[in-house]
Design a protein around this motif. Structure first.
Motif, PDB file in Angstrom:
ATOM      1  N   LEU A  59      41.726  42.076  62.461  1.00  0.00           N
ATOM      2  CA  LEU A  59      42.915  41.929  61.621  1.00  0.00           C
ATOM      3  C   LEU A  59      42.900  42.944  60.480  1.00  0.00           C
ATOM      4  CD1 LEU A  59      43.217  38.038  61.462  1.00  0.00           C
ATOM      5  CD2 LEU A  59      44.846  39.624  62.541  1.00  0.00           C
ATOM      6  N   LEU A  60      41.761  43.051  59.800  1.00  0.00           N
ATOM      7  CA  LEU A  60      41.662  44.015  58.699  1.00  0.00           C
ATOM      8  C   LEU A  60      41.905  45.440  59.193  1.00  0.00           C
ATOM      9  CD1 LEU A  60      38.623  42.539  56.774  1.00  0.00           C
ATOM     10  CD2 LEU A  60      40.961  42.783  55.897  1.00  0.00           C
ATOM     11  N   GLN A  61      41.322  45.777  60.321  1.00  0.00           N
ATOM     12  CA  GLN A  61      41.500  47.120  60.869  1.00  0.00           C
ATOM     13  C   GLN A  61      42.980  47.389  61.170  1.00  0.00           C
ATOM     14  OE1 GLN A  61      39.473  47.841  64.599  1.00  0.00           O
ATOM     15  NE2 GLN A  61      39.449  50.042  64.231  1.00  0.00           N
ATOM     16  N   HIS A  62      43.652  46.415  61.768  1.00  0.00           N
ATOM     17  CA  HIS A  62      45.071  46.602  62.082  1.00  0.00           C
ATOM     18  C   HIS A  62      45.922  46.688  60.820  1.00  0.00           C
ATOM     19  CE1 HIS A  62      45.297  46.479  66.504  1.00  0.00           C
ATOM     20  NE2 HIS A  62      44.160  45.796  66.398  1.00  0.00           N
TER      21      HIS A  62
ATOM     22  N   ALA B 175      49.761  47.662  60.460  1.00  0.00           N
ATOM     23  CA  ALA B 175      50.361  46.358  60.759  1.00  0.00           C
ATOM     24  C   ALA B 175      50.365  45.553  59.467  1.00  0.00           C
ATOM     25  CB  ALA B 175      49.560  45.640  61.842  1.00  0.00           C
ATOM     26  N   SER B 176      51.518  45.030  59.090  1.00  0.00           N
ATOM     27  CA  SER B 176      51.541  44.355  57.794  1.00  0.00           C
ATOM     28  C   SER B 176      52.053  42.930  57.854  1.00  0.00           C
ATOM     29  CB  SER B 176      52.391  45.147  56.798  1.00  0.00           C
ATOM     30  OG  SER B 176      53.745  45.148  57.211  1.00  0.00           O
ATOM     31  N   THR B 177      52.736  42.548  58.902  1.00  0.00           N
ATOM     32  CA  THR B 177      53.274  41.196  58.935  1.00  0.00           C
ATOM     33  C   THR B 177      52.435  40.312  59.851  1.00  0.00           C
ATOM     34  OG1 THR B 177      54.750  41.546  60.829  1.00  0.00           O
ATOM     35  CG2 THR B 177      55.623  42.112  58.636  1.00  0.00           C
ATOM     36  N   ALA B 178      52.515  39.023  59.577  1.00  0.00           N
ATOM     37  CA  ALA B 178      51.821  38.071  60.431  1.00  0.00           C
ATOM     38  C   ALA B 178      52.331  38.194  61.862  1.00  0.00           C
ATOM     39  CB  ALA B 178      52.013  36.657  59.893  1.00  0.00           C
ATOM     40  N   GLY B 179      53.629  38.454  62.017  1.00  0.00           N
ATOM     41  CA  GLY B 179      54.200  38.638  63.351  1.00  0.00           C
ATOM     42  C   GLY B 179      53.570  39.808  64.086  1.00  0.00           C
TER      43      GLY B 179
ATOM     44  N   GLY C 116      44.593  39.526  72.640  1.00  0.00           N
ATOM     45  CA  GLY C 116      43.377  38.741  72.518  1.00  0.00           C
ATOM     46  C   GLY C 116      43.162  38.084  71.170  1.00  0.00           C
ATOM     47  N   MET C 117      44.162  38.127  70.292  1.00  0.00           N
ATOM     48  CA  MET C 117      43.982  37.594  68.947  1.00  0.00           C
ATOM     49  C   MET C 117      44.079  36.073  68.911  1.00  0.00           C
ATOM     50  SD  MET C 117      43.089  38.260  65.951  1.00  0.00           S
ATOM     51  CE  MET C 117      43.001  40.010  66.162  1.00  0.00           C
ATOM     52  N   GLY C 118      44.697  35.465  69.898  1.00  0.00           N
ATOM     53  CA  GLY C 118      44.810  34.013  69.918  1.00  0.00           C
ATOM     54  C   GLY C 118      46.182  33.551  69.479  1.00  0.00           C
ATOM     55  N   THR C 119      46.267  32.293  69.161  1.00  0.00           N
ATOM     56  CA  THR C 119      47.540  31.686  68.788  1.00  0.00           C
ATOM     57  C   THR C 119      47.923  32.080  67.358  1.00  0.00           C
ATOM     58  OG1 THR C 119      46.542  29.714  67.842  1.00  0.00           O
ATOM     59  CG2 THR C 119      46.978  29.694  70.238  1.00  0.00           C
ATOM     60  N   SER C 120      49.177  31.826  67.028  1.00  0.00           N
ATOM     61  CA  SER C 120      49.617  32.111  65.662  1.00  0.00           C
ATOM     62  C   SER C 120      48.845  31.251  64.665  1.00  0.00           C
ATOM     63  CB  SER C 120      51.124  31.899  65.513  1.00  0.00           C
ATOM     64  OG  SER C 120      51.470  30.560  65.809  1.00  0.00           O
ATOM     65  N   GLY C 121      48.516  30.015  65.051  1.00  0.00           N
ATOM     66  CA  GLY C 121      47.719  29.152  64.170  1.00  0.00           C
ATOM     67  C   GLY C 121      46.339  29.736  63.908  1.00  0.00           C
TER      68      GLY C 121
ATOM     69  N   HIS D  56      44.884  31.078  60.321  1.00  0.00           N
ATOM     70  CA  HIS D  56      43.591  30.586  59.830  1.00  0.00           C
ATOM     71  C   HIS D  56      42.738  31.765  59.355  1.00  0.00           C
ATOM     72  CE1 HIS D  56      39.674  28.648  59.653  1.00  0.00           C
ATOM     73  NE2 HIS D  56      39.218  29.589  60.463  1.00  0.00           N
ATOM     74  N   HIS D  57      42.648  32.809  60.177  1.00  0.00           N
ATOM     75  CA  HIS D  57      41.850  33.981  59.808  1.00  0.00           C
ATOM     76  C   HIS D  57      42.453  34.703  58.604  1.00  0.00           C
ATOM     77  CE1 HIS D  57      39.127  33.482  63.095  1.00  0.00           C
ATOM     78  NE2 HIS D  57      40.075  33.636  64.010  1.00  0.00           N
ATOM     79  N   LEU D  58      43.768  34.790  58.547  1.00  0.00           N
ATOM     80  CA  LEU D  58      44.418  35.430  57.396  1.00  0.00           C
ATOM     81  C   LEU D  58      44.098  34.666  56.109  1.00  0.00           C
ATOM     82  CD1 LEU D  58      47.887  36.318  58.959  1.00  0.00           C
ATOM     83  CD2 LEU D  58      46.061  37.933  58.329  1.00  0.00           C
ATOM     84  N   ARG D  59      44.127  33.333  56.172  1.00  0.00           N
ATOM     85  CA  ARG D  59      43.788  32.529  54.981  1.00  0.00           C
ATOM     86  C   ARG D  59      42.352  32.797  54.539  1.00  0.00           C
ATOM     87  NH1 ARG D  59      46.952  28.796  57.644  1.00  0.00           N
ATOM     88  NH2 ARG D  59      45.154  27.714  58.547  1.00  0.00           N
TER      89      ARG D  59
END
Length: 166
Positions: free
Chosen positions: A100-103, A108-112, A119-124, A128-131
């Protein structure tokens, strides 16, 4: 061991000792001062037992520039409470958060945008990782579901990755 091998080993050890004695700091001279110019600068400014310095300048795809330098003395680092940095380091200790940090650093700036990474998984899971990254200070929410790495964290993050390559 033959006499020739013993003599060669002895000559190598003497040459090494001579190199140490010729160095003003009592430690071997830097192999190539042009390559190690930052190290030479640190050695000229910091007395024993030494110090650690990281510095960098980065321009990201979004145009933000980070120019940063931080240093600390060896004693300060060795005597400090390392446990107070566990949360910041732990936040980096997950493959999804590193990705996420690399992107984010690459634009890439939005959660979308981040949810769309293969391979990042679900939006939930992404949230969680962003929090976790926001709580540790590696990311900052800038509104409208957008995230950025704070400028003061860009060079430290990249030097952490660089150090992990060793």
């Amino acid at each position: 061991m033959s006499d020739t091998d013993r003599l060669a080993a002895l000559e190598q050890r003497v040459a090494h000792l001579e190199q140490i004695l010729q160095s003003p700091s009592g430690s071997p001279a830097t192999p190539d001062a042009d390559v190690f110019w930052a190290l030479e600068g640190l050695i000229s400014r910091v007395s024993d037992p030494g110090g650690v310095l990281f510095t960098g300048h980065v321009t990201l795809p979004d145009g933000r520039a980070a120019r940063w330098q931080e240093g600390a003395g060896t004693e300060e680092l060795l005597d400090g409470d390392w446990s107070q940095h566990v949360a910041a380091l732990a936040a980096l200790a997950h493959p999804a958060r590193i990705r996420l940090l690399q992107h984010v650093l690459r634009g890439a700036s939005t959660a979308g945008d981040l949810v769309q990474i293969d391979g990042m998984g679900t939006s939930g899971q992404v949230y969680h990782h962003l929090r976790q990254l926001v709580a540790a200070g590696w990311l900052h929410a800038v509104g409208a579901g957008r995230y950025e790495v704070p400028v003061a964290r860009i060079v430290p993050l990249l030097t952490t990755i660089l150090g992990a390559r060793r």
